[in-house]
Design a protein around this motif. Structure first.
Motif, PDB file in Angstrom:
ATOM      1  N   MET A   1       0.372  -1.365   0.028  1.00  0.00           N
ATOM      2  CA  MET A   1       0.061  -0.112  -0.008  1.00  0.00           C
ATOM      3  C   MET A   1       0.928   1.229   0.172  1.00  0.00           C
ATOM      4  SD  MET A   1      -2.933   0.833  -0.125  1.00  0.00           S
ATOM      5  CE  MET A   1      -4.316   0.379   0.833  1.00  0.00           C
ATOM      6  N   GLU A   2       1.432   0.938   0.690  1.00  0.00           N
ATOM      7  CA  GLU A   2       2.916   2.203   0.944  1.00  0.00           C
ATOM      8  C   GLU A   2       3.491   2.561  -0.707  1.00  0.00           C
ATOM      9  OE1 GLU A   2       5.707   2.509   4.088  1.00  0.00           O
ATOM     10  OE2 GLU A   2       4.852   0.950   4.715  1.00  0.00           O
ATOM     11  N   GLU A   3       4.071   1.647  -1.326  1.00  0.00           N
ATOM     12  CA  GLU A   3       4.501   1.805  -2.477  1.00  0.00           C
ATOM     13  C   GLU A   3       3.068   2.569  -3.818  1.00  0.00           C
ATOM     14  OE1 GLU A   3       5.007  -1.355  -1.263  1.00  0.00           O
ATOM     15  OE2 GLU A   3       7.211  -1.077  -0.417  1.00  0.00           O
ATOM     16  N   MET A   4       2.197   2.034  -3.217  1.00  0.00           N
ATOM     17  CA  MET A   4       0.939   2.157  -4.224  1.00  0.00           C
ATOM     18  C   MET A   4       0.926   4.068  -4.061  1.00  0.00           C
ATOM     19  SD  MET A   4      -1.483  -0.524  -4.450  1.00  0.00           S
ATOM     20  CE  MET A   4      -3.146   0.345  -4.947  1.00  0.00           C
ATOM     21  N   LEU A   5       0.658   4.377  -3.094  1.00  0.00           N
ATOM     22  CA  LEU A   5       0.257   5.634  -2.802  1.00  0.00           C
ATOM     23  C   LEU A   5       1.941   6.191  -2.913  1.00  0.00           C
ATOM     24  CD1 LEU A   5      -1.134   5.541   1.264  1.00  0.00           C
ATOM     25  CD2 LEU A   5      -2.702   5.854  -1.303  1.00  0.00           C
ATOM     26  N   LEU A   6       2.787   6.322  -2.620  1.00  0.00           N
ATOM     27  CA  LEU A   6       3.628   6.730  -3.315  1.00  0.00           C
ATOM     28  C   LEU A   6       4.267   7.057  -4.662  1.00  0.00           C
ATOM     29  CD1 LEU A   6       6.892   7.995  -1.923  1.00  0.00           C
ATOM     30  CD2 LEU A   6       7.907   5.729  -1.909  1.00  0.00           C
ATOM     31  N   ARG A   8       1.734   7.607  -6.378  1.00  0.00           N
ATOM     32  CA  ARG A   8       0.712   9.131  -6.633  1.00  0.00           C
ATOM     33  C   ARG A   8       1.203  10.273  -6.062  1.00  0.00           C
ATOM     34  NH1 ARG A   8      -2.137   4.124  -6.578  1.00  0.00           N
ATOM     35  NH2 ARG A   8      -3.145   3.912  -8.367  1.00  0.00           N
ATOM     36  N   GLY A   9       2.513  10.364  -5.267  1.00  0.00           N
ATOM     37  CA  GLY A   9       2.651  11.014  -4.521  1.00  0.00           C
ATOM     38  C   GLY A   9       2.734  11.501  -2.888  1.00  0.00           C
ATOM     39  N   ILE A  10       1.500  10.520  -2.546  1.00  0.00           N
ATOM     40  CA  ILE A  10       1.295  10.412  -1.283  1.00  0.00           C
ATOM     41  C   ILE A  10       2.733   9.624  -0.397  1.00  0.00           C
ATOM     42  CG2 ILE A  10      -0.391  10.184   0.334  1.00  0.00           C
ATOM     43  CD1 ILE A  10      -2.194  10.262  -1.723  1.00  0.00           C
TER      44      ILE A  10
END
Length: 59
Positions: A1-6, A8-10
């Motif tokens: 999940m962390e990578e998916m949000l990262l 997107r710049g989050i």
């Protein structure tokens, strides 16, 4: 999940994901169980087990 949000710049930490799961996870799971499956629902599988000449294979 962390990578998916990262992507997107989050930027979030593991602890943020853990706390979110504790807060919203149970309610989300209940809503999924409550929803009845319909014939037109789409299901996407990550892997499947098939037998070729009696020997199981995972795809």
């Amino acid at each position: 999940m962390e990578e998916m949000l990262l992507e997107r710049g989050i930027v979030v930490s593991y602890e943020t994901i853990r706390r979110w799961s504790l807060k919203f996870g149970a309610a989300f799971a209940r809503s999924l169980r409550r929803k009845a499956a319909r014939p037109d629902d789409l299901w996407h599988l990550d892997e499947v087990r098939i037998a070729i000449r009696g020997k199981p294979h995972w795809l």
